[in-house]
Write a protein that holds these residues in place. Sequence first.
Motif, PDB file in Angstrom:
ATOM      1  N   ARG A  66       0.820  -1.206   0.000  1.00 25.44           N
ATOM      2  CA  ARG A  66       0.000   0.000   0.000  1.00 25.44           C
ATOM      3  C   ARG A  66       0.861   1.265   0.000  1.00 25.44           C
ATOM      4  NH1 ARG A  66      -2.092  -0.650   6.008  1.00 25.44           N
ATOM      5  NH2 ARG A  66      -0.716   0.801   7.088  1.00 25.44           N
ATOM      6  N   ARG A  67       2.168   1.125  -0.227  1.00 24.81           N
ATOM      7  CA  ARG A  67       3.071   2.278  -0.226  1.00 24.81           C
ATOM      8  C   ARG A  67       3.755   2.423  -1.579  1.00 24.81           C
ATOM      9  NH1 ARG A  67       3.882   4.703   4.389  1.00 24.81           N
ATOM     10  NH2 ARG A  67       3.145   3.729   6.304  1.00 24.81           N
ATOM     11  N   ARG A  68       4.073   3.645  -1.947  1.00 24.14           N
ATOM     12  CA  ARG A  68       4.835   3.883  -3.156  1.00 24.14           C
ATOM     13  C   ARG A  68       6.307   3.621  -2.861  1.00 24.14           C
ATOM     14  NH1 ARG A  68       2.207   3.313  -7.378  1.00 24.14           N
ATOM     15  NH2 ARG A  68       3.878   4.404  -8.501  1.00 24.14           N
ATOM     16  N   ASP A 102      -6.282  -8.020   5.028  1.00 26.10           N
ATOM     17  CA  ASP A 102      -7.553  -7.300   5.110  1.00 26.10           C
ATOM     18  C   ASP A 102      -8.451  -7.839   6.210  1.00 26.10           C
ATOM     19  OD1 ASP A 102      -9.066  -5.162   3.715  1.00 26.10           O
ATOM     20  OD2 ASP A 102     -10.544  -6.748   3.372  1.00 26.10           O
ATOM     21  N   PHE A 110      -7.602  -2.872   3.412  1.00 24.84           N
ATOM     22  CA  PHE A 110      -7.441  -2.862   1.959  1.00 24.84           C
ATOM     23  C   PHE A 110      -8.782  -2.689   1.258  1.00 24.84           C
ATOM     24  CE2 PHE A 110      -3.673  -4.873   3.605  1.00 24.84           C
ATOM     25  CZ  PHE A 110      -2.661  -4.388   2.806  1.00 24.84           C
ATOM     26  N   SER A 160     -10.291   0.864   1.608  1.00 21.18           N
ATOM     27  CA  SER A 160      -9.546   2.002   1.058  1.00 21.18           C
ATOM     28  C   SER A 160      -9.174   1.799  -0.413  1.00 21.18           C
ATOM     29  CB  SER A 160      -8.261   2.240   1.881  1.00 21.18           C
ATOM     30  OG  SER A 160      -7.444   1.085   1.877  1.00 21.18           O
ATOM     31  N   GLU A 173      -7.601  -0.689  -1.911  1.00 24.77           N
ATOM     32  CA  GLU A 173      -6.300  -1.283  -2.192  1.00 24.77           C
ATOM     33  C   GLU A 173      -6.464  -2.691  -2.758  1.00 24.77           C
ATOM     34  OE1 GLU A 173      -3.515   0.273  -1.968  1.00 24.77           O
ATOM     35  OE2 GLU A 173      -3.811   1.920  -0.549  1.00 24.77           O
ATOM     36  N   GLU A 174      -5.360  -3.219  -3.265  1.00 25.69           N
ATOM     37  CA  GLU A 174      -5.351  -4.553  -3.871  1.00 25.69           C
ATOM     38  C   GLU A 174      -5.659  -5.628  -2.825  1.00 25.69           C
ATOM     39  OE1 GLU A 174      -5.610  -7.373  -6.128  1.00 25.69           O
ATOM     40  OE2 GLU A 174      -4.835  -5.611  -7.203  1.00 25.69           O
ATOM     41  N   ARG A 221      -0.238  -8.643  -4.325  1.00 25.78           N
ATOM     42  CA  ARG A 221       0.490  -7.902  -3.299  1.00 25.78           C
ATOM     43  C   ARG A 221       1.881  -8.488  -3.069  1.00 25.78           C
ATOM     44  NH1 ARG A 221      -4.042  -8.451  -0.299  1.00 25.78           N
ATOM     45  NH2 ARG A 221      -2.952  -9.121   1.592  1.00 25.78           N
ATOM     46  N   GLN A 267       4.004  -7.063  -5.733  1.00 24.84           N
ATOM     47  CA  GLN A 267       4.312  -5.665  -5.410  1.00 24.84           C
ATOM     48  C   GLN A 267       5.384  -5.578  -4.321  1.00 24.84           C
ATOM     49  OE1 GLN A 267       0.231  -4.585  -4.459  1.00 24.84           O
ATOM     50  NE2 GLN A 267       0.048  -3.375  -6.337  1.00 24.84           N
TER      51      GLN A 267
END
Length: 265
Positions: free
Chosen positions: A77-79, A107, A113, A116, A118-119, A125, A128
């Motif tokens: 959930r972070r860049r 979740d 997730f 908001s 999110e994936e 994930r 990611q």
Amino acid sequence: MRHAVWIPLFDELADPRAVARLAASAEEAGWEGFFVWDQLWWQPPVSAVADPWITLTAVAVATERLRFGPMVTPVPRRRPVKLLRETTTLDVLSHGRLTLGVGLGSDRFAGEFSRSGEELDDRIRAEQLDECLQILTAGWSEETVVHRGKHYVVDSVRFEPRPVSGRIPIWCAGFPGKPKPIRRAARYDGYFPVNLTSPDQVASAVEAVSAERGSLDGFDVVIALSPTTDVRPYAEAGATWCLTDFDPESRLADVQAVVKAGPPR
């Protein structure tokens, strides 16, 4: 075995100033680490929740020796480049005391997730997370980062300053017995098997990581136990760090009492 405090940043513990004072007390009492949850919100009756990164900045300024960090930050959930800047800056601020705990996140505890946008797919994930860790480790080095992956792009960027020791230790979380988190952890600096139920799970994790790496030199096996649990069987099974874990509804005074009593001996 080294000992750390691990606290949720909820309600009375959502005040960064109170947490910074708590960290200073932990250092004075002989604890070697201080770690915090990374959550956006939690289930009732918890209402107030603090940001871990701003709180850890206060911890860094209030202490001199403690190793500290988020346990664990849900990296998907972070860049990646934002996380790279945050971790490096916090490591420099603390003279090299940051450890980065990472995981997929879940979740099921608070709907973080799904609520908001999110994936939700664990496999995505995981992709990611792996890409982000590649970007972080490259960005912490002296390399110019060129990354064109399935989820992220970093186009010919060199990130300065660097972490104090050249890189930041990474501890990877995973549920005991799951092979993929163990393989991921073996590429980095530590493994955190979450929701442990027995020392046998630690012994199995140690065996699995050792098979992947060939050696456990410089590698940590991290466990979380309640303040009243006997840590000795877990140390004998191969754990190198024990995080004293607190319930989400813990009151500040109760945490203070455990902290001031010092780590298990």
